[in-house]
Design a protein around this motif. Structure first.
Motif, mmCIF file in Angstrom:
data_model
loop_
_atom_site.group_PDB
_atom_site.id
_atom_site.type_symbol
_atom_site.label_atom_id
_atom_site.label_comp_id
_atom_site.label_asym_id
_atom_site.label_seq_id
_atom_site.Cartn_x
_atom_site.Cartn_y
_atom_site.Cartn_z
ATOM 1 N N LEU A 27 0.736 -1.289 0.070
ATOM 2 C CA LEU A 27 -0.070 0.126 0.048
ATOM 3 C C LEU A 27 0.981 1.195 -0.073
ATOM 4 C CD1 LEU A 27 -2.657 1.327 0.317
ATOM 5 C CD2 LEU A 27 -2.505 1.196 2.828
ATOM 6 N N PHE A 28 2.084 1.246 0.992
ATOM 7 C CA PHE A 28 3.091 2.358 0.805
ATOM 8 C C PHE A 28 3.563 2.631 -0.586
ATOM 9 C CE2 PHE A 28 7.140 4.099 1.485
ATOM 10 C CZ PHE A 28 6.890 5.178 2.137
ATOM 11 N N GLY A 29 4.019 1.540 -1.195
ATOM 12 C CA GLY A 29 4.376 1.494 -2.487
ATOM 13 C C GLY A 29 3.663 2.116 -3.598
ATOM 14 N N VAL A 30 2.279 1.606 -3.459
ATOM 15 C CA VAL A 30 1.497 2.131 -4.154
ATOM 16 C C VAL A 30 0.989 3.858 -4.203
ATOM 17 C CG1 VAL A 30 -1.057 1.967 -5.195
ATOM 18 C CG2 VAL A 30 0.089 -0.174 -4.654
ATOM 19 N N LEU A 31 1.033 3.966 -2.968
ATOM 20 C CA LEU A 31 0.764 5.731 -2.561
ATOM 21 C C LEU A 31 1.887 6.417 -3.072
ATOM 22 C CD1 LEU A 31 -0.925 5.287 0.841
ATOM 23 C CD2 LEU A 31 -2.017 5.887 -1.176
ATOM 24 N N VAL A 32 3.283 5.785 -3.228
ATOM 25 C CA VAL A 32 4.377 6.565 -3.463
ATOM 26 C C VAL A 32 4.320 6.855 -5.137
ATOM 27 C CG1 VAL A 32 6.818 6.440 -4.003
ATOM 28 C CG2 VAL A 32 6.006 5.893 -1.754
ATOM 29 N N SER A 33 3.794 5.743 -5.897
ATOM 30 C CA SER A 33 3.628 5.856 -7.166
ATOM 31 C C SER A 33 2.592 6.694 -7.476
ATOM 32 C CB SER A 33 3.434 4.417 -7.538
ATOM 33 O OG SER A 33 4.587 3.615 -7.695
ATOM 34 N N ILE A 34 1.518 6.617 -6.635
ATOM 35 C CA ILE A 34 0.359 7.447 -7.307
ATOM 36 C C ILE A 34 0.906 9.236 -6.863
ATOM 37 C CG2 ILE A 34 -1.723 8.303 -6.572
ATOM 38 C CD1 ILE A 34 -2.692 5.334 -5.819
ATOM 39 N N LEU A 35 1.402 9.463 -5.967
ATOM 40 C CA LEU A 35 1.879 10.762 -5.691
ATOM 41 C C LEU A 35 2.895 11.172 -6.748
ATOM 42 C CD1 LEU A 35 2.455 10.846 -2.012
ATOM 43 C CD2 LEU A 35 0.907 12.237 -3.179
ATOM 44 N N ALA A 36 3.984 10.350 -7.043
ATOM 45 C CA ALA A 36 4.947 10.603 -8.128
ATOM 46 C C ALA A 36 4.232 10.868 -9.566
ATOM 47 C CB ALA A 36 6.043 9.412 -8.240
ATOM 48 N N LEU A 37 3.200 9.971 -9.889
ATOM 49 C CA LEU A 37 2.497 10.242 -11.257
ATOM 50 C C LEU A 37 1.758 11.552 -11.156
ATOM 51 C CD1 LEU A 37 1.143 6.602 -11.778
ATOM 52 C CD2 LEU A 37 2.605 7.933 -13.131
ATOM 53 N N TRP A 38 1.375 11.996 -9.743
ATOM 54 C CA TRP A 38 0.547 13.190 -9.817
ATOM 55 C C TRP A 38 1.444 14.374 -10.162
ATOM 56 C CZ3 TRP A 38 0.205 17.266 -6.409
ATOM 57 C CH2 TRP A 38 -0.817 18.249 -6.756
ATOM 58 N N PHE A 39 2.387 14.350 -9.388
ATOM 59 C CA PHE A 39 3.345 15.296 -9.309
ATOM 60 C C PHE A 39 4.257 15.499 -10.751
ATOM 61 C CE2 PHE A 39 3.849 15.358 -4.679
ATOM 62 C CZ PHE A 39 3.729 16.752 -4.625
#
Length: 349
Positions: A11-23
């Protein structure tokens, strides 16, 4: 590790990826991005695949060299193991492909986990050494003195660790004797088991005791990263981004590999886009061009390694998620000068 811990990490890894994609994509023009991807010169994918395949072949010879302290292994088998590992990294979070690679090679070559683990660690440590060198070279050529000082500190730290490993490899016999003495030479105790495992781990690092073999490892590691650097250049050519070919290739290579250290979703989705965006902004490249580059930079190796990885793992009638067969394989003894035990020999009770 419990199932809940693994779920939290995922879940932490997915959240990191989502934030990175948004930025990465928040200010991009989707229509322009699609247009750039459509107009890319994809003929340059051919030399990319050639250099990528060459880097994997050289990695196989690197691994064969480190394993030579135990037994002679077919480079073709190791080539398949490396691709299986990359396939696992594409699918599993937190670089789980390294575990898959170890299990695959253990079953294929009947080599103990401790020796495989130490040689895989050695390969990755040489990657860190060469990546540190790329970091120093980039900031030296780029003239970023502030960050360059931090790179120098990192380089010195990595060098110290390297020489510490060399000393451990040189004096491993005395270290093993000390561990066994502390354990009372009784392999049935916890201390004895730790000493036995430590002996196998140190045996996997023993290649560092030979200056000639170490020179070969450095040459092979330089070759791997040289092939990767050439591949970065051809990625840039797809979108005509070769205004500063050397520096832009170094920047792409450096920041995307550093980004993969960040725990993210399988395949480094998001962090690769963010790193590519940062690497190309240093040279005034538009966000849409950098993001188009990041998509191709991630998709091409994903397809190549996943396709060949699945081929090799299914050719051996194995499953990516089946650990039962690997856990039951006998781990032979790898003491210096002792021949490998037969994989079919039953264990004595």
């Amino acid at each position: 590790m419990s199932a809940d811990s693994k779920k939290l990490q995922l879940l932490f890894g997915v959240l990191v990826s989502i934030l990175a994609l948004w930025f990465s994509f928040r200010n991009a023009n989707p229509a322009l991005l699609v247009h750039l991807l459509w107009k890319g010169h994809y003929g340059w994918v051919l030399p990319i695949l050639i250099f990528m395949n060459l880097s994997f072949l050289v990695r196989a010879f690197f691994w064969r060299t480190t394993l030579s302290v135990t037994k002679r292994v077919s480079p073709a088998h190791l080539y398949g193991s490396i691709l299986v590992g990359y396939m696992g990294n594409n699918i599993l979070p937190f670089r789980g492909g390294e575990v898959v690679r170890l299990m695959y090679t253990r079953k294929l070559e009947k080599i103990g986990s401790a020796v495989l683990l130490s040689t895989i660690f050695l390969e990755r440590f040489f990657d860190v050494l060469l990546l540190t060198l790329v970091l120093l070279l980039f900031f030296f050529l780029h003239g970023s003195s502030g960050i360059g000082k931090k790179a120098i500190v990192l380089g010195i730290s990595t060098t110290i660790v390297f020489f510490a490993l060399v000393l451990v490899a040189r004096y491993r016999t005395a270290l093993i004797r000390f561990l066994k003495k502390r354990a009372g030479f009784d392999t049935t105790t916890v201390g004895g088991k730790i000493a036995a495992t430590g002996e196998k781990l140190l045996h996997g690092l023993s290649i560092l005791a030979s200056p000639q073999k170490m020179a070969i490892l450095f040459f092979l590691s330089f070759t791997v990263w040289g092939c990767t650097l050439f591949g970065c250049y051809f990625y840039l050519r797809i979108f005509d981004l070769d205004m500063h070919p050397v520096m832009m290739s170094l920047s792409l290579l450096l920041f995307t590999n550093l980004a993969l250290v960040i725990p993210s979703s399988p395949g480094g989705i998001g962090v690769v886009q963010f790193a590519t965006l940062y690497a190309m902004r240093l040279f005034g490249v538009r966000d849409e061009e950098a993001l188009a580059l990041s998509v191709v930079y991630q998709v091409v190796p994903f397809i190549f390694t996943t396709t060949l990885g699945w081929y090799f793992i299914h050719r051996q009638h194995m499953s990516l998620f089946d650990r039962k067969s690997s856990d039951t394989d006998e781990v032979p003894d790898f003491r210096a000068g002792q021949k490998n035990a037969s994989p079919n020999q039953p264990k004595e009770r």
